[in-house]
Motif scaffolding. Structure first.
Motif, PDB file in Angstrom:
ATOM      1  N   HIS A 133       0.811  -1.227   0.000  1.00  0.00           N
ATOM      2  CA  HIS A 133       0.000   0.000   0.000  1.00  0.00           C
ATOM      3  C   HIS A 133       0.842   1.274   0.000  1.00  0.00           C
ATOM      4  O   HIS A 133       0.299   2.371   0.067  1.00  0.00           O
ATOM      5  N   VAL A 134       2.176   1.144  -0.059  1.00  0.00           N
ATOM      6  CA  VAL A 134       3.035   2.339  -0.141  1.00  0.00           C
ATOM      7  C   VAL A 134       3.526   2.470  -1.580  1.00  0.00           C
ATOM      8  O   VAL A 134       4.104   1.535  -2.133  1.00  0.00           O
ATOM      9  N   SER A 135       3.264   3.636  -2.176  1.00  0.00           N
ATOM     10  CA  SER A 135       3.556   3.824  -3.601  1.00  0.00           C
ATOM     11  C   SER A 135       5.035   4.131  -3.844  1.00  0.00           C
ATOM     12  O   SER A 135       5.775   4.497  -2.917  1.00  0.00           O
ATOM     13  N   LEU A 136       5.445   4.013  -5.108  1.00  0.00           N
ATOM     14  CA  LEU A 136       6.831   4.366  -5.474  1.00  0.00           C
ATOM     15  C   LEU A 136       7.090   5.855  -5.252  1.00  0.00           C
ATOM     16  O   LEU A 136       8.199   6.265  -4.911  1.00  0.00           O
ATOM     17  N   GLU A 137       6.064   6.690  -5.425  1.00  0.00           N
ATOM     18  CA  GLU A 137       6.206   8.132  -5.160  1.00  0.00           C
ATOM     19  C   GLU A 137       6.548   8.340  -3.686  1.00  0.00           C
ATOM     20  O   GLU A 137       7.455   9.097  -3.334  1.00  0.00           O
ATOM     21  N   GLU A 138       5.795   7.654  -2.813  1.00  0.00           N
ATOM     22  CA  GLU A 138       6.064   7.758  -1.377  1.00  0.00           C
ATOM     23  C   GLU A 138       7.449   7.216  -1.044  1.00  0.00           C
ATOM     24  O   GLU A 138       8.154   7.757  -0.196  1.00  0.00           O
ATOM     25  N   GLY A 139       7.828   6.155  -1.761  1.00  0.00           N
ATOM     26  CA  GLY A 139       9.163   5.569  -1.561  1.00  0.00           C
ATOM     27  C   GLY A 139      10.258   6.587  -1.834  1.00  0.00           C
ATOM     28  O   GLY A 139      11.223   6.715  -1.068  1.00  0.00           O
ATOM     29  N   ALA A 140      10.116   7.341  -2.921  1.00  0.00           N
ATOM     30  CA  ALA A 140      11.112   8.373  -3.246  1.00  0.00           C
ATOM     31  C   ALA A 140      11.109   9.475  -2.181  1.00  0.00           C
ATOM     32  O   ALA A 140      12.165  10.020  -1.830  1.00  0.00           O
ATOM     33  N   LEU A 141       9.920   9.773  -1.669  1.00  0.00           N
ATOM     34  CA  LEU A 141       9.818  10.854  -0.667  1.00  0.00           C
ATOM     35  C   LEU A 141      10.371  10.455   0.703  1.00  0.00           C
ATOM     36  O   LEU A 141      10.500  11.297   1.597  1.00  0.00           O
ATOM     37  N   LEU A 142      10.689   9.144   0.877  1.00  0.00           N
ATOM     38  CA  LEU A 142      11.303   8.752   2.159  1.00  0.00           C
ATOM     39  C   LEU A 142      12.648   9.439   2.340  1.00  0.00           C
ATOM     40  O   LEU A 142      13.132   9.602   3.461  1.00  0.00           O
ATOM     41  N   GLU A 143      13.261   9.871   1.216  1.00  0.00           N
ATOM     42  CA  GLU A 143      14.582  10.512   1.339  1.00  0.00           C
ATOM     43  C   GLU A 143      14.473  11.850   2.086  1.00  0.00           C
ATOM     44  O   GLU A 143      15.032  11.984   3.180  1.00  0.00           O
ATOM     45  N   PRO A 144      13.733  12.833   1.549  1.00  0.00           N
ATOM     46  CA  PRO A 144      13.615  14.068   2.343  1.00  0.00           C
ATOM     47  C   PRO A 144      12.937  13.823   3.699  1.00  0.00           C
ATOM     48  O   PRO A 144      13.286  14.468   4.694  1.00  0.00           O
ATOM     49  N   LEU A 145      11.988  12.861   3.734  1.00  0.00           N
ATOM     50  CA  LEU A 145      11.329  12.593   5.023  1.00  0.00           C
ATOM     51  C   LEU A 145      12.342  12.132   6.067  1.00  0.00           C
ATOM     52  O   LEU A 145      12.243  12.485   7.248  1.00  0.00           O
ATOM     53  N   SER A 146      13.346  11.367   5.629  1.00  0.00           N
ATOM     54  CA  SER A 146      14.375  10.898   6.573  1.00  0.00           C
ATOM     55  C   SER A 146      15.186  12.057   7.146  1.00  0.00           C
ATOM     56  O   SER A 146      15.629  12.010   8.301  1.00  0.00           O
ATOM     57  N   VAL A 172       9.852  18.350   8.264  1.00  0.00           N
ATOM     58  CA  VAL A 172      10.081  18.488   9.714  1.00  0.00           C
ATOM     59  C   VAL A 172       8.732  18.710  10.407  1.00  0.00           C
ATOM     60  O   VAL A 172       8.434  18.103  11.452  1.00  0.00           O
ATOM     61  N   LEU A 173       7.903  19.545   9.798  1.00  0.00           N
ATOM     62  CA  LEU A 173       6.560  19.791  10.355  1.00  0.00           C
ATOM     63  C   LEU A 173       5.764  18.483  10.484  1.00  0.00           C
ATOM     64  O   LEU A 173       5.195  18.185  11.547  1.00  0.00           O
ATOM     65  N   LEU A 174       5.735  17.697   9.407  1.00  0.00           N
ATOM     66  CA  LEU A 174       4.956  16.450   9.422  1.00  0.00           C
ATOM     67  C   LEU A 174       5.460  15.495  10.502  1.00  0.00           C
ATOM     68  O   LEU A 174       4.669  14.876  11.226  1.00  0.00           O
ATOM     69  N   VAL A 175       6.794  15.396  10.615  1.00  0.00           N
ATOM     70  CA  VAL A 175       7.364  14.446  11.593  1.00  0.00           C
ATOM     71  C   VAL A 175       7.160  14.971  13.020  1.00  0.00           C
ATOM     72  O   VAL A 175       6.828  14.198  13.924  1.00  0.00           O
ATOM     73  N   ALA A 176       7.341  16.280  13.210  1.00  0.00           N
ATOM     74  CA  ALA A 176       7.180  16.845  14.565  1.00  0.00           C
ATOM     75  C   ALA A 176       5.764  16.578  15.087  1.00  0.00           C
ATOM     76  O   ALA A 176       5.577  16.186  16.248  1.00  0.00           O
ATOM     77  N   LYS A 177       4.780  16.763  14.210  1.00  0.00           N
ATOM     78  CA  LYS A 177       3.389  16.497  14.630  1.00  0.00           C
ATOM     79  C   LYS A 177       3.222  15.006  14.961  1.00  0.00           C
ATOM     80  O   LYS A 177       2.610  14.648  15.962  1.00  0.00           O
ATOM     81  N   ALA A 178       3.813  14.154  14.099  1.00  0.00           N
ATOM     82  CA  ALA A 178       3.683  12.703  14.317  1.00  0.00           C
ATOM     83  C   ALA A 178       4.376  12.270  15.597  1.00  0.00           C
ATOM     84  O   ALA A 178       3.982  11.274  16.224  1.00  0.00           O
ATOM     85  N   MET A 179       5.425  13.003  15.987  1.00  0.00           N
ATOM     86  CA  MET A 179       6.164  12.629  17.207  1.00  0.00           C
ATOM     87  C   MET A 179       5.523  13.227  18.459  1.00  0.00           C
ATOM     88  O   MET A 179       6.081  13.102  19.545  1.00  0.00           O
ATOM     89  N   GLY A 180       4.404  13.899  18.295  1.00  0.00           N
ATOM     90  CA  GLY A 180       3.633  14.341  19.461  1.00  0.00           C
ATOM     91  C   GLY A 180       3.782  15.801  19.824  1.00  0.00           C
ATOM     92  O   GLY A 180       3.313  16.217  20.900  1.00  0.00           O
ATOM     93  N   ALA A 186      11.158   6.382   8.801  1.00  0.00           N
ATOM     94  CA  ALA A 186      10.398   7.188   7.838  1.00  0.00           C
ATOM     95  C   ALA A 186       9.358   6.303   7.139  1.00  0.00           C
ATOM     96  O   ALA A 186       8.192   6.690   6.981  1.00  0.00           O
ATOM     97  N   LEU A 187       9.789   5.099   6.758  1.00  0.00           N
ATOM     98  CA  LEU A 187       8.859   4.166   6.090  1.00  0.00           C
ATOM     99  C   LEU A 187       7.716   3.782   7.033  1.00  0.00           C
ATOM    100  O   LEU A 187       6.546   3.741   6.617  1.00  0.00           O
ATOM    101  N   ALA A 188       8.041   3.540   8.296  1.00  0.00           N
ATOM    102  CA  ALA A 188       6.995   3.156   9.260  1.00  0.00           C
ATOM    103  C   ALA A 188       5.987   4.299   9.436  1.00  0.00           C
ATOM    104  O   ALA A 188       4.774   4.055   9.558  1.00  0.00           O
ATOM    105  N   LEU A 189       6.459   5.535   9.438  1.00  0.00           N
ATOM    106  CA  LEU A 189       5.541   6.683   9.576  1.00  0.00           C
ATOM    107  C   LEU A 189       4.562   6.739   8.400  1.00  0.00           C
ATOM    108  O   LEU A 189       3.372   7.010   8.573  1.00  0.00           O
ATOM    109  N   GLY A 228       0.373   5.458   8.159  1.00  0.00           N
ATOM    110  CA  GLY A 228      -0.556   6.574   7.940  1.00  0.00           C
ATOM    111  C   GLY A 228      -0.344   7.728   8.898  1.00  0.00           C
ATOM    112  O   GLY A 228      -1.087   8.709   8.872  1.00  0.00           O
ATOM    113  N   LYS A 229       0.674   7.634   9.741  1.00  0.00           N
ATOM    114  CA  LYS A 229       0.917   8.734  10.690  1.00  0.00           C
ATOM    115  C   LYS A 229       1.427   9.979   9.971  1.00  0.00           C
ATOM    116  O   LYS A 229       1.275  11.097  10.462  1.00  0.00           O
ATOM    117  N   VAL A 230       2.074   9.773   8.847  1.00  0.00           N
ATOM    118  CA  VAL A 230       2.544  10.901   8.038  1.00  0.00           C
ATOM    119  C   VAL A 230       2.066  10.689   6.599  1.00  0.00           C
ATOM    120  O   VAL A 230       2.212   9.596   6.042  1.00  0.00           O
TER     121      VAL A 230
END
Ligand code: NAD
Ligand code: 572
Ligand code: ZN
Length: 316
Positions: free
Chosen positions: A108-121, A150-158, A270-273, A277-279
């Motif tokens: 259920h994770v797309s190749l687009e999302e896969g590429a975006l794991l880089e900046p997300l990391s 950073v915004l997306l991850v900060a929210k996901a981290m609480g 990043a992949l787990a987030l 669906g947390k991010v």
């Protein structure tokens, strides 16, 4: 290869031919935010099979130096990082990569999302460096792709409250749509003191974590000065090699200044987030192009008028 996102550094190499000491001396293939489908395997690979869709972590370290052995392989001097001269990038139909730096994507994770794991990391690493957790009050300076992850991850981290700044209202509007609690438009003619006052008013106090994702000297200064005593200023943005900062203010108020160099052991998180669906990184993609339209893709990425955040190139 499946998808390759365009990063600011790709554009920088194309336009300026260098970043610091990394100089493009010969034609270089660009691309380090990428994903693909396994076409062929090396002899000893047993973590993947042909047909698996994977995200590619683009920096492969030496695995033997003290940094690698200590688990801080992002600091390895011999790391081979895609699209960093003289190393070519991944914007091509086929590309060979170390299997242990490929991350299998669930269905259920797309190749687009896969590429975006880089900046997300990068965002994951920055938030870990800041020790963001439940209740954190987070100030993010700069709402480009990195400020936004950073915004997306900060929210996901609480994080309890996230305020983000930029010089450009359109970028702030995107940040608001992605979940920023408040936005602050930086105006160059407003004094540093008044900017800090306004940011504190918006928080109803002081942020305990600030992450600079702009690289501007004025922002780096703000990262120190606006942060609560005992808090942390994390520097991700890279602009001028030397900047003037209020170091004694940081010292007497015990504001920790921490650097970020890409990411280390962050791809799986990043992949787990994303997988959980947390991010949701999909809204970061503003433009899509085929590989044959690469010139147009780069023109779009570098044009401020395009409103581009993340431009994605599709190889199939
Ligand atoms: P970007 O240029 O798209 O975004 C930067 C944003 O900061 C822009 O929206 C810009 O308008 C804003 N900005 C500029 N001056 C500002 C100011 N004074 N106050 C507030 N906002 C301001 O770049 P990006 O792709 O989002 O990357 C951000 C930075 O992070 C870059 O410097 C990049 O080189 C760096 N980076 C560092 C690492 C690392 O490992 N440390 C990794 C990736 C990116
Ligand atoms: O996604 C990795 C990445 N890293 C960036 C910028 C954009 N994307 N960095 C800024 C430039 N540095 S560098 O050390 N260099 C050119 C190798 O100045 C790396 C991190
Ligand atoms: Zn990048």
């Amino acid at each position: 290869m499946g998808c390759v996102g365009i990063c600011g550094s790709d554009v920088h190499y194309l336009v300026n031919g260098r970043i610091g000491d990394f100089i493009v001396k010969e034609p270089m293939i660009i691309g380090h935010e990428s994903s693909g489908t396994i076409a062929k395997l090396g002899n000893n690979v047993n973590n993947l099979k042909v047909g698996d869709r994977v995200a590619i972590e683009p920096g492969v370290p030496c695995r033997t130096c003290s940094f690698c052995k200590e688990g801080r392989y992002n600091l390895c001097k011999d790391i081979v990082f895609l699209a960093t001269p003289p190393v070519h990038g991944s914007l091509r139909k086929y590309y060979k990569h170390a299997a242990d730096f490929c991350f299998k994507l669930p269905e259920h994770v797309s190749l687009e999302e896969g590429a975006l794991l880089e900046p997300l990391s990068v965002g994951v690493h920055a938030c870990k460096r800041a020790n963001i957790g439940i209740g954190s009050k987070v100030l993010i300076l700069g709402a480009g792709p990195i400020g936004l992850v950073v915004l997306l991850v900060a929210k996901a981290m609480g994080a309890n409250k996230v305020v983000i700044t930029d010089l450009v209202q359109d970028r702030l509007n995107v940040a608001k749509s992605l979940g920023a609690d408040e936005i602050y438009l930086v105006k160059r003619d407003v004094s540093e003191k008044d900017q800090i006052k306004s940011i504190h008013e918006i928080f109803g106090g002081e942020p305990d974590k600030t992450i600079d994702a702009s690289g501007a000297q004025s922002s780096i200064r703000l990262a120190i000065l606006a942060t609560k005593s005992g808090g942390t200023a994390v520097l991700v943005g890279m602009g001028a090699p030397e900047v003037q900062i209020p170091l004694i203010d940081a010292l007497i108020r015990e504001v920790d200044i921490r650097g970020v160099f890409r990411y280390v052991n962050d791809y799986a998180d990043a992949l787990a987030l994303v997988a959980s669906g947390k991010v949701n990184v999909k809204p970061l993609i503003t433009h899509n192009f085929k590989i044959e339209e690469t010139v147009k893709a780069f023109d779009t990425s570098k044009s401020p008028e395009s409103g581009a955040i993340k431009v994605m190139i599709h190889l199939k």
